[in-house]
Design a protein around this motif. Structure first.
Motif, PDB file in Angstrom:
ATOM      1  N   VAL A  96       0.830  -1.206   0.000  1.00 21.52           N
ATOM      2  CA  VAL A  96       0.000   0.000   0.000  1.00 21.52           C
ATOM      3  C   VAL A  96       0.866   1.258   0.000  1.00 21.52           C
ATOM      4  N   LEU A  97       1.881   1.279   0.853  1.00 23.32           N
ATOM      5  CA  LEU A  97       2.737   2.457   1.027  1.00 23.32           C
ATOM      6  C   LEU A  97       4.194   1.986   1.045  1.00 23.32           C
ATOM      7  N   PRO A  98       4.786   1.775  -0.140  1.00 22.42           N
ATOM      8  CA  PRO A  98       6.109   1.150  -0.237  1.00 22.42           C
ATOM      9  C   PRO A  98       7.229   1.865   0.525  1.00 22.42           C
ATOM     10  N   ASP A  99       7.118   3.182   0.704  1.00 21.45           N
ATOM     11  CA  ASP A  99       8.211   3.896   1.368  1.00 21.45           C
ATOM     12  C   ASP A  99       7.902   4.254   2.821  1.00 21.45           C
ATOM     13  N   TYR A 100       6.985   3.493   3.460  1.00 18.09           N
ATOM     14  CA  TYR A 100       6.694   3.813   4.863  1.00 18.09           C
ATOM     15  C   TYR A 100       7.930   3.534   5.715  1.00 18.09           C
ATOM     16  N   ASP A 101       8.090   4.295   6.771  1.00 13.13           N
ATOM     17  CA  ASP A 101       9.262   4.206   7.641  1.00 13.13           C
ATOM     18  C   ASP A 101       9.091   3.037   8.606  1.00 13.13           C
ATOM     19  N   GLU A 102       9.783   1.948   8.331  1.00 12.51           N
ATOM     20  CA  GLU A 102       9.639   0.729   9.133  1.00 12.51           C
ATOM     21  C   GLU A 102      10.116   0.902  10.568  1.00 12.51           C
ATOM     22  N   ASP A 103      10.958   1.919  10.819  1.00 11.52           N
ATOM     23  CA  ASP A 103      11.447   2.161  12.174  1.00 11.52           C
ATOM     24  C   ASP A 103      10.430   2.919  13.031  1.00 11.52           C
ATOM     25  N   ARG A 104       9.566   3.694  12.388  1.00 10.35           N
ATOM     26  CA  ARG A 104       8.628   4.517  13.153  1.00 10.35           C
ATOM     27  C   ARG A 104       7.168   4.089  13.005  1.00 10.35           C
ATOM     28  N   VAL A 105       6.868   3.216  12.044  1.00  8.84           N
ATOM     29  CA  VAL A 105       5.511   2.705  11.880  1.00  8.84           C
ATOM     30  C   VAL A 105       5.505   1.258  12.361  1.00  8.84           C
ATOM     31  N   TYR A 106       4.843   1.026  13.480  1.00  9.32           N
ATOM     32  CA  TYR A 106       4.839  -0.293  14.113  1.00  9.32           C
ATOM     33  C   TYR A 106       3.698  -1.157  13.589  1.00  9.32           C
ATOM     34  N   ALA A 107       3.793  -2.449  13.865  1.00  7.19           N
ATOM     35  CA  ALA A 107       2.726  -3.383  13.469  1.00  7.19           C
ATOM     36  C   ALA A 107       1.392  -2.959  14.091  1.00  7.19           C
TER      37      ALA A 107
END
Length: 142
Positions: A96-107
């Motif tokens: 959906v959002l390929p460049d989301y920040d994996e460090d700041r967007v949690y499960a």
């Protein structure tokens, strides 16, 4: 109806629609069971139109993320559940959002987005994504 009238209340499941303002807060109605409750100014309330998701370059308004989910699902409920595992949720969100920040967007954040999308879809409120805040967005950029 725009996302300005839809709330998330900390500690309470689901989403709520503002019915009326009061002197000390608001009367809201649950999108899950349609029950009405009064929330005071002391409650931790988040208005959906003010929520954004971190990406590697900017913060994307929740409205835009929900639009992308709607486009991916063609307006239908999501193909995954908010109760699915962390890896499934992250894989879905990456589509959906390929460049989301994996460090700041949690499960847990992804779970909320999926759950909120499905609640809005079930209550036929996804049209608000198309029409709400168009003029407001333009004036904020000036």
């Amino acid at each position: 109806m725009s996302l300005d009238k839809i709330l998330a209340i900390s500690g309470k499941p689901g989403l709520y629609e503002i019915v009326t303002q009061t002197r000390t807060g608001a009367v809201v109605q649950s999108l899950i069971d349609k029950k009405r409750i009064t929330v005071g100014a002391h409650s931790n309330i988040s208005i959906l139109s003010e929520i954004a998701i971190y990406t590697l370059t900017e913060e994307v308004p929740l409205k835009d993320v929900l639009k992308k989910v709607k486009d991916k699902e063609n307006g239908a409920p999501t193909s995954i559940s908010h109760k699915d595992g962390k890896d499934t949720l992250e894989e879905y969100f990456f589509e959906v959002l390929p460049d989301y920040d994996e460090d700041r967007v949690y499960a847990s954040d992804i779970k909320k987005v999926v759950q909120w999308y499905n609640l809005l879809q079930k209550n036929s409120l996804l049209d608000a994504l198309e029409t709400s805040d168009e003029d407001k967005d333009i004036s904020e950029e000036e």
